[in-house]
Structure formats: structure tokens, C-alpha cells
Scaffold this motif. Structure first.
Motif, PDB file in Angstrom:
ATOM      1  N   PHE A  95       0.815  -1.206   0.000  1.00  0.00           N
ATOM      2  CA  PHE A  95       0.000   0.000   0.000  1.00  0.00           C
ATOM      3  C   PHE A  95       0.858   1.270   0.000  1.00  0.00           C
ATOM      4  O   PHE A  95       0.387   2.342  -0.359  1.00  0.00           O
ATOM      5  CB  PHE A  95      -0.990  -0.007   1.174  1.00  0.00           C
ATOM      6  N   ASP A  96       2.129   1.115   0.366  1.00  0.00           N
ATOM      7  CA  ASP A  96       3.029   2.283   0.317  1.00  0.00           C
ATOM      8  C   ASP A  96       3.108   2.827  -1.113  1.00  0.00           C
ATOM      9  O   ASP A  96       3.206   4.036  -1.321  1.00  0.00           O
ATOM     10  CB  ASP A  96       4.420   1.935   0.861  1.00  0.00           C
ATOM     11  N   GLN A  97       3.035   1.915  -2.110  1.00  0.00           N
ATOM     12  CA  GLN A  97       3.054   2.376  -3.514  1.00  0.00           C
ATOM     13  C   GLN A  97       1.812   3.195  -3.834  1.00  0.00           C
ATOM     14  O   GLN A  97       1.883   4.215  -4.515  1.00  0.00           O
ATOM     15  CB  GLN A  97       3.089   1.176  -4.458  1.00  0.00           C
ATOM     16  N   VAL A  98       0.673   2.722  -3.329  1.00  0.00           N
ATOM     17  CA  VAL A  98      -0.582   3.447  -3.565  1.00  0.00           C
ATOM     18  C   VAL A  98      -0.479   4.846  -2.944  1.00  0.00           C
ATOM     19  O   VAL A  98      -0.885   5.836  -3.546  1.00  0.00           O
ATOM     20  CB  VAL A  98      -1.786   2.671  -2.974  1.00  0.00           C
ATOM     21  N   MET A  99       0.102   4.898  -1.748  1.00  0.00           N
ATOM     22  CA  MET A  99       0.246   6.193  -1.059  1.00  0.00           C
ATOM     23  C   MET A  99       1.086   7.150  -1.914  1.00  0.00           C
ATOM     24  O   MET A  99       0.792   8.337  -1.988  1.00  0.00           O
ATOM     25  CB  MET A  99       0.910   5.996   0.307  1.00  0.00           C
ATOM     26  N   LYS A 100       2.102   6.595  -2.568  1.00  0.00           N
ATOM     27  CA  LYS A 100       2.955   7.454  -3.416  1.00  0.00           C
ATOM     28  C   LYS A 100       2.155   8.006  -4.588  1.00  0.00           C
ATOM     29  O   LYS A 100       2.287   9.166  -4.957  1.00  0.00           O
ATOM     30  CB  LYS A 100       4.171   6.670  -3.914  1.00  0.00           C
ATOM     31  N   PHE A 101       1.317   7.141  -5.195  1.00  0.00           N
ATOM     32  CA  PHE A 101       0.492   7.610  -6.321  1.00  0.00           C
ATOM     33  C   PHE A 101      -0.463   8.704  -5.862  1.00  0.00           C
ATOM     34  O   PHE A 101      -0.663   9.697  -6.544  1.00  0.00           O
ATOM     35  CB  PHE A 101      -0.305   6.452  -6.940  1.00  0.00           C
ATOM     36  N   ILE A 102      -1.040   8.512  -4.683  1.00  0.00           N
ATOM     37  CA  ILE A 102      -1.991   9.515  -4.180  1.00  0.00           C
ATOM     38  C   ILE A 102      -1.253  10.829  -3.911  1.00  0.00           C
ATOM     39  O   ILE A 102      -1.735  11.905  -4.261  1.00  0.00           O
ATOM     40  CB  ILE A 102      -2.696   9.018  -2.887  1.00  0.00           C
ATOM     41  N   GLU A 103      -0.077  10.732  -3.310  1.00  0.00           N
ATOM     42  CA  GLU A 103       0.700  11.951  -3.021  1.00  0.00           C
ATOM     43  C   GLU A 103       1.001  12.711  -4.302  1.00  0.00           C
ATOM     44  O   GLU A 103       0.884  13.925  -4.373  1.00  0.00           O
ATOM     45  CB  GLU A 103       2.002  11.589  -2.307  1.00  0.00           C
ATOM     46  N   LYS A 104       1.362  11.950  -5.358  1.00  0.00           N
ATOM     47  CA  LYS A 104       1.687  12.587  -6.642  1.00  0.00           C
ATOM     48  C   LYS A 104       0.496  13.319  -7.216  1.00  0.00           C
ATOM     49  O   LYS A 104       0.636  14.299  -7.929  1.00  0.00           O
ATOM     50  CB  LYS A 104       2.088  11.494  -7.637  1.00  0.00           C
TER      51      LYS A 104
END
Ligand SMILES: Nc1nc2c(ncn2[C@@H]2O[C@H](COP(=O)(O)OP(=O)(O)OP(=O)(O)O)[C@@H](O)[C@H]2O)c(=O)[nH]1
Length: 351
Positions: free
Chosen positions: A76-85
Motif C-alpha cells: 500500500f506504500d506504492q498506492v500512497m505514493k500515487f496519491i501523493e503525486k
């Protein structure tokens, strides 16, 4: 609540926001949904094959959904990165979850996902209930207890969306929540043994009702959304005022624990380097990309209105991850060599 219209409501919200030129970032976390009626930027089904998971682990439908979510949550850390972007391009992130309470609210992955989101962004839980299936006071009470338990578990600002008001107006439910006597009158028609328990429970829930944000909507017709956004903005204020400080504290504690863990790992590595010689054939080569687990790569999808630049950056990340497999071995060797030299220098200085 299963079948209450969550997916239809997400579809309606997404369409409304698109229409206002405020496209949301939409994530589907239900691996078992067959047809998704809205374009999702991230869809768990692209990453985890729910039927395969059921087969592989010999699970039933609920077990399959929980395990798929667990696999997804590990990255889910990857998803968090996409959301941050996407923070500047999308004001809202909408997440559709599996309907069964035990699958999301009470699962480890549900907690991981909720806490990750809530410690970084103003987060609000929207509980969608089927008003037309809550006209019986005992069913209504069960529904409220369900909502109450989700509120206690997630510890986040909470909105109850009473859906399907095109079938029946939600005013009866609001009255039951505001006027204890009216609810008791409705209960008097019930002769089942649980009616006494329900009577007592309604007293207990009085406090819960008093601070609850309730909105009546019809996801099919699109009515009630204006009120929903008013309540949403109040819930966001509530998050900033009461919840953010708590989540900031949680985030700091996590960061501290992670950096301590990293330090300890480096110390171990330093100790091991004196004795262990790295065998090149134990490192993953380019062919190993196919052996990745189902949740090793979070896939994102473009939507029609997405900026090209954003789309490119999301895809960039994925290609980057895959092609990096081929550089892994020399990069890791360099890393080991550099780390060894760094510690060598440090210990020379200490002497
Ligand atoms: N009349 C009416 N029907 C609705 C409304 N919203 C959803 N439905 C219907 O309710 C059924 C369930 O809707 P979904 O959106 O799939 O419900 P869900 O909560 O996502 O279902 P699960 O993912 O299975 O838990 C569908 O037949 C929808 O057409 C509404 O506002 N009014």
C-alpha cells in the motif's frame, strides 16, 4: 453494508466531481466486484486475482477477499505514493471497499490501509446504508450498531449516507434518531424477544446519534449530493481539529520505529559483511520478474480527463520498477562495496 449502493454512490460522486471539473482519484479495493461502473485509477483486480487466490489457498469467497486485500496491503506504500503525486490534480480520493464488515473494518489490511491514509490525508469514513431495508426498527438498530462499531474501529470522522431515498424518504430514520419516544412507539409494534434489547440499546446509542452526520441521498438519481458535500467539509474540519494531532503522533512513532529498524539492519549488515561473501547466483536476475507475487506491483489506470503528464509519471514508475530488475545485481554489489568502504573509513577514523 453489502448491497446498500456503495459502488453506485462512488460512481455518482465521481461523475458529479468530473462534471465540476474536479476529477477525483478513484480506487477500487473490492477484488470480487464483477463489473465496475466507474473508471478507477487503481483497481485491486489488476494486481490481485481473487479467484486465483481462492484456488491457491483453498479459500471460500470471504477468505479469498481478505487474503487478496492482505496481499494488496503489503504494497500500500506504492498506492500512497500515487496519491501523493496526484495531490494537486485531485482534491478528492474516493475508495470503494468490500461491503462485509469483517473483510475490511475488522481485518488487519483494513486497519493498515485506513491508518496509512489517515496519517497522511484528511480522511472521512462514509457508511452507506440501504434506507429501504431499514424501515423495521430492529433492522434499523442493527444497522446503527454496525455503523457505531465501524466508527469506534476506524476512529475517524464519520458520515452516514442513507441511500435509496427514491424508494423511501429517510425522514422516518432521522426522527427515530432524534426522538426516542417515536422510536419506542415503532418498537411497540414488534413482539420479538429482541425488542426489549433494542429498547435498551437505543438509549445507549443516543450519544452516538447526537454527533452523527446523516445525509439522505439517492445514488441512482443523484439527489442529496449537495448536502453530502456540506457534511463532508464539516467532517474534514473535524479531522483537522480532533484527529490530525493524534495521527501526527502515530506517524512520528512509526517513523521512529522504522528508522531504528533501519539502523539495526545496517548494523547487522556491517557485522555480516566481515564473514559473508555474496553469491551472485542468489540475487534476482531479469528473469525473476515473472516470479513476483501478485501484490509486488500496484497497477494504475488512466482516466479520460487525466493530464498526460500525470499518466506518464504513473506508468514511468511501473516500467522503472520492472526494468530495474535487470540492474539489481550490479547495483546491489556496488551498494555492498560502498557500505563496506564507508564503515571501513569510519572505523579507521575511530582508531
Ligand atoms: N432504487 C435505488 N437503487 C439503488 C440505489 N443505489 C444503488 N441501488 C441498487 O442497489 C443494488 C446494489 O448496488 P451496489 O452499488 O452494487 O451496492 P454495493 O453496496 O456496492 O454492493 P456490494 O459491493 O455487493 O456490497 C444495485 O441493484 C443498484 O442498482 C439508489 O439510490 N436507489
Amino acid at each position: 453494508m453489502a448491497g446498500s449502493g456503495k459502488t453506485t454512490f462512488v460512481q455518482r460522486l465521481a461523475a458529479q466531481l468530473q462534471g465540476q471539473r474536479c476529477p477525483p482519484y478513484v480506487i477500487n479495493l473490492d477484488p470480487a466486484v464483477r463489473d465496475l461502473p466507474f473508471p478507477a485509477n487503481i483497481d485491486i483486480r489488476d494486481t490481485v486475482k481473487y479467484k486465483e487466490v481462492m484456488k491457491q489457498y483453498g479459500l471460500g469467497p470471504n477468505g479469498g477477499i481478505v487474503t487478496s486485500l492482505n496481499l494488496f496491503a503489503t504494497r500500500f506504500d506504492q498506492v500512497m505514493k500515487f496519491i501523493e503525486k496526484r495531490q494537486n490534480a485531485s482534491k478528492y480520493v474516493i475508495i470503494d471497499t468490500p461491503g462485509q464488515i469483517e473483510v475490511f473494518t475488522w481485518s488487519a489490511s483494513g486497519t493498515i490501509i485506513t491508518e496509512a491514509l489517515a496519517s497522511s490525508f484528511p480522511s472521512v469514513v462514509v457508511y452507506v446504508m440501504d434506507t429501504s431495508r431499514s424501515t423495521n426498527p430492529i433492522t434499523f438498530m442493527s444497522n446503527m450498531l454496525y455503523a457505531c462499531s465501524i466508527l469506534y474501529k476506524t476512529k475517524l470522522p464519520f458520515i452516514v449516507v442513507m441511500n435509496k431515498t427514491d424508494i423511501i424518504d429517510h425522514s422516518f430514520a432521522v426522527e427515530w434518531m432524534q426522538d426516542f419516544e417515536t422510536f419506542q412507539d415503532a418498537l411497540n409494534q414488534e413482539t420479538s424477544y429482541v425488542s426489549n434489547l433494542t429498547r435498551s440499546m437505543s438509549l445507549v446509542l443516543d450519544e452516538f446519534y447526537s454527533s452523527l452526520k446523516v445525509v439522505g441521498v439517492s445514488a441512482v438519481l443523484g439527489t442529496g449530493l449537495e448536502d453530502f458535500f456540506v457534511q463532508l467539509s464539516k467532517a474534514v474540519d473535524e479531522y483537522e481539529r480532533e484527529y490530525r494531532p493524534e495521527y501526527e503522533r502515530l506517524r512520528k512513532t512509526l517513523e521512529k520505529a522504522q528508522s531504528k529498524q533501519k539502523r539495526e539492519q545496517l548494523e547487522h549488515l556491517w557485522k555480516d559483511m566481515g564473514t559473508v561473501c555474496v553469491q551472485s547466483n542468489t540475487l534476482a536476475g531479469p528473469d525473476d520478474a515473472s516470479a513476483m507475487g501478485p501484490s509486488d506491483l500496484i497497477l494504475t489506470r488512466g482516466t479520460l480527463d487525466e493530464e498526460d503528464e500525470e499518466r506518464e509519471s504513473d506508468t514511468d514508475d511501473i516500467d522503472h520498477d520492472v526494468t530495474e530488475q535487470s540492474h539489481e545485481e550490479p547495483a546491489f554489489r556496488n551498494f555492498m562495496e560502498e557500505t563496506r568502504m564507508k564503515y571501513q573509513r569510519r572505523s579507521n577514523q575511530d582508531e
